[in-house]
Scaffold this active site. Structure first.
Site, PDB file in Angstrom:
ATOM      1  N   HIS A 440       0.827  -1.221   0.000  1.00 32.00           N
ATOM      2  CA  HIS A 440       0.000   0.000   0.000  1.00 32.00           C
ATOM      3  C   HIS A 440       0.853   1.259   0.000  1.00 32.00           C
ATOM      4  O   HIS A 440       2.055   1.242   0.275  1.00 32.00           O
ATOM      5  CB  HIS A 440      -0.962   0.000   1.200  1.00 32.00           C
ATOM      6  CG  HIS A 440      -0.290   0.059   2.552  1.00 32.00           C
ATOM      7  ND1 HIS A 440       0.079   1.244   3.133  1.00 32.00           N
ATOM      8  CD2 HIS A 440       0.050  -0.919   3.424  1.00 32.00           C
ATOM      9  CE1 HIS A 440       0.620   1.003   4.318  1.00 32.00           C
ATOM     10  NE2 HIS A 440       0.627  -0.312   4.519  1.00 32.00           N
ATOM     11  N   CYS A 459       3.014  -4.969   6.808  1.00 37.70           N
ATOM     12  CA  CYS A 459       2.645  -4.724   5.412  1.00 37.70           C
ATOM     13  C   CYS A 459       3.793  -4.033   4.661  1.00 37.70           C
ATOM     14  O   CYS A 459       4.740  -3.536   5.268  1.00 37.70           O
ATOM     15  CB  CYS A 459       1.381  -3.876   5.333  1.00 37.70           C
ATOM     16  SG  CYS A 459      -0.138  -4.806   5.648  1.00 37.70           S
TER      17      CYS A 459
END
Length: 538
Positions: A440, A459
């Site tokens: 992301h 992440c």
């Protein structure tokens, strides 16, 4: 006439006797008892039985009582396994050498080799081939037995080693047959050449590699007791040429330029400062680098078959980098931020299937419990200030003032609305997995300039998300750069399904070789190399 036939009769007798010797040994073998040669346990008992039964116990490596050229070739390849990061002595090399030396001595003295010795060596060489073949194909170390987040599907053999050896013997090609087991990615063979070259450097190494330790970063013009050793190492690696200096303990401008080049070559910010990472890299001897390379050659052998695909996304966590590959060409690279050591990004593979523009950030329950709830108790306006809202699990809004924030949890979900300050940034790239890890954007763009980028909860944050999205959507004409930018700045999220599933592989490589054969070494940010090395060397 009988005398003239005697040599032929003798050879026939030797061959038949040797086959019988091998047959009797295997017939007497007990199912629950290890098969041994000179107290050395054979590893591939099942393959040994099948192989010799299929060939009616004919020896594989011996003809007319002497070693064949293929026997010498196999011994050579066993020696060469050190360039795969493996230990040649795992494949009976010590005992094999003893037999070879004995046979060569016998030859000089015109003494025939004993049948028992011939049978022992034939079995040893076949077992060595099978054992080495298995390690080359699937690796020596089982990642399931390691600590840490090695979520790798354990590979199983797809090759009949019996058939492979029969083909190798028939074609007189030991090396070429073993090479078919290498990982298909080109960096593996390149890695072998880097280790080979490093081994030659190691042979010439006479430096004292005692670790230089610092308490603070050393800057140009400063003095330190470790500078002479660091200068010596820069000379050794040819980042410096011999030169005249006034104070051996001073970090001078000539050294400064050499350090910048060293940093650039080793994936660090070339600021010339002698900080923790630079000092750690300069503390690595050729032998240390060979060990690091060996660990990563093993990791390459663990890689899934998805790496054979025409299109893939590879994230090397240890290098803080994402690469998009098409037909094995790298079309896109970007800096990434990965998980901290405590929240280490897992190692696994999945398939990217959709993109979410202007995403919500659905906060994990642990963050709600440990961070958000205490913050709301202190500041009732916390949610509004962070652009967050409370919703049911079906997405229906809930009035925050109707919630009891003093409990241990709440029966609702908290999410951050789309926008420039959203923790996920303006877009996320989804490859469904059990670890809730995805790629992301981030509003904290300045963090990408840092050398150490192990900063997330697991992440992968990407530096150039709009460019990445454009690449993934390149086959759809309506997704122009303008359309992508518009989609990234909406008040509600938009999900876009990809027209194909793209393999995503999260790797942890602290060494690799590029297509030009240059070796690259990186910091072991999660301290994972030592465990693999110990398992490799057992």
């Amino acid at each position: 006439m009988l005398l003239s036939l005697a040599p032929g009769l003798f050879c026939f007798g030797q061959s038949t006797g040797l086959s019988d010797n091998i047959r009797i040994r295997l017939e007497l073998d007990q199912p629950d008892v290890p098969l041994n040669v000179r107290s050395k346990e054979l590893f591939a008992k099942g393959e040994i039985h099948q192989f010799y039964t299929n060939r009616i116990f004919e020896p594989a490596w011996i003809r007319q009582g002497v070693l064949t050229e293929l026997a010498y070739e196999l011994r050579f390849e066993i020696n060469q396994s050190k360039f795969d990061g493996l230990n040649p002595y795992d494949y009976h090399l010590g005992l094999i050498n003893e037999f070879f030396n004995q046979f060569e001595s016998n030859k000089k003295q015109s003494i025939p080799n004993a049948l028992d010795d011939l049978a022992d060596l034939d079995l040893l060489l076949s077992d060595a081939f099978f054992h080495l073949a298995a390690h080359l194909e699937i690796g020596k170390v089982n990642p399931d037995n390691l600590t840490g987040n090695w979520h790798i599907i354990t590979k199983t053999s797809k090759v009949s080693y019996n058939d492979l050896l029969e083909v190798a013997l028939d074609r007189q090609q030991i090396r070429q047959s073993l090479e078919t087991l290498y990982p298909t990615i080109s960096i593996y063979k390149k890695g072998r050449e880097v280790i080979r070259a490093m081994d030659e450097i190691r042979k010439q190494d006479s430096l004292n590699w005692k670790a230089v330790k610092i308490t603070k970063t050393i800057k140009v013009g400063e003095t330190n007791g470790g500078i002479p050793s660091l200068r010596e190492r820069l000379l050794f690696w040819k980042y410096l040429q011999p030169y005249v200096y006034t104070d051996e303990k001073e970090y001078d401008s000539t050294m400064f330029v050499a350090v910048q080049n060293f940093q650039q070559r080793n994936g660090m910010e070339p600021d010339g400062a002698l900080g923790k990472n630079t000092i750690n890299a300069l503390n690595q001897s050729p032998a240390d680098l060979i060990d690091r390379a060996a660990v990563n050659m093993e990791r390459l052998r663990w890689l899934p078959d998805t790496l054979r695909g025409a299109e893939m996304i590879v994230v090397n966590i240890a290098n803080y980098q994402l690469d998009y590959l098409s037909n094995r060409d790298t079309l896109f690279s970007a800096r990434v931020i990965v998980g901290t050591k405590y929240h280490a990004s897992p190692i696994f593979s999945s398939a990217m299937s959709y993109i979410v523009f202007s995403p919500y950030w659905n906060l994990p329950a642990s963050i709600v419990r440990n961070e958000v709830m205490p913050a709301v108790r202190k500041n009732p306006n916390y949610l509004a200030q962070k652009n967050m809202e409370v919703v049911t699990f079906s997405g229906k809004p809930v009035d925050p003032t109707s919630i009891n924030w003093s409990g241990k949890s709440i029966p609702y979900m908290i999410r951050q609305k789309p926008g420039g300050h959203n923790s996920l940034g303006l877009v996320k790239f989804m490859f469904p997995n059990e670890y809730s890890v995805y790629i992301h954007d981030t509003p904290s763009r300045s963090l990408f300039t840092r050398e150490d980028r192990a900063l997330s909860h697991g992440c992968i944050r990407i530096q150039n998300p709009a460019d990445f999205a454009a690449l993934l959507l390149k086959d759809d004409a309506k997704w122009t750069p303008e359309k992508i930018d518009q989609a990234m700045h909406q008040s509600k999220e938009q999900i876009v399904n990809l027209d194909r599933k793209i393999p995503v592989v999260l790797l942890y490589l602290t060494f690799w070789a590029d297509t030009k054969g240059q070796g690259h070494f990186r910091q072991d940010i999660y301290d994972r190399d030592k465990e693999v090395l110990e398992a490799l060397r057992k």
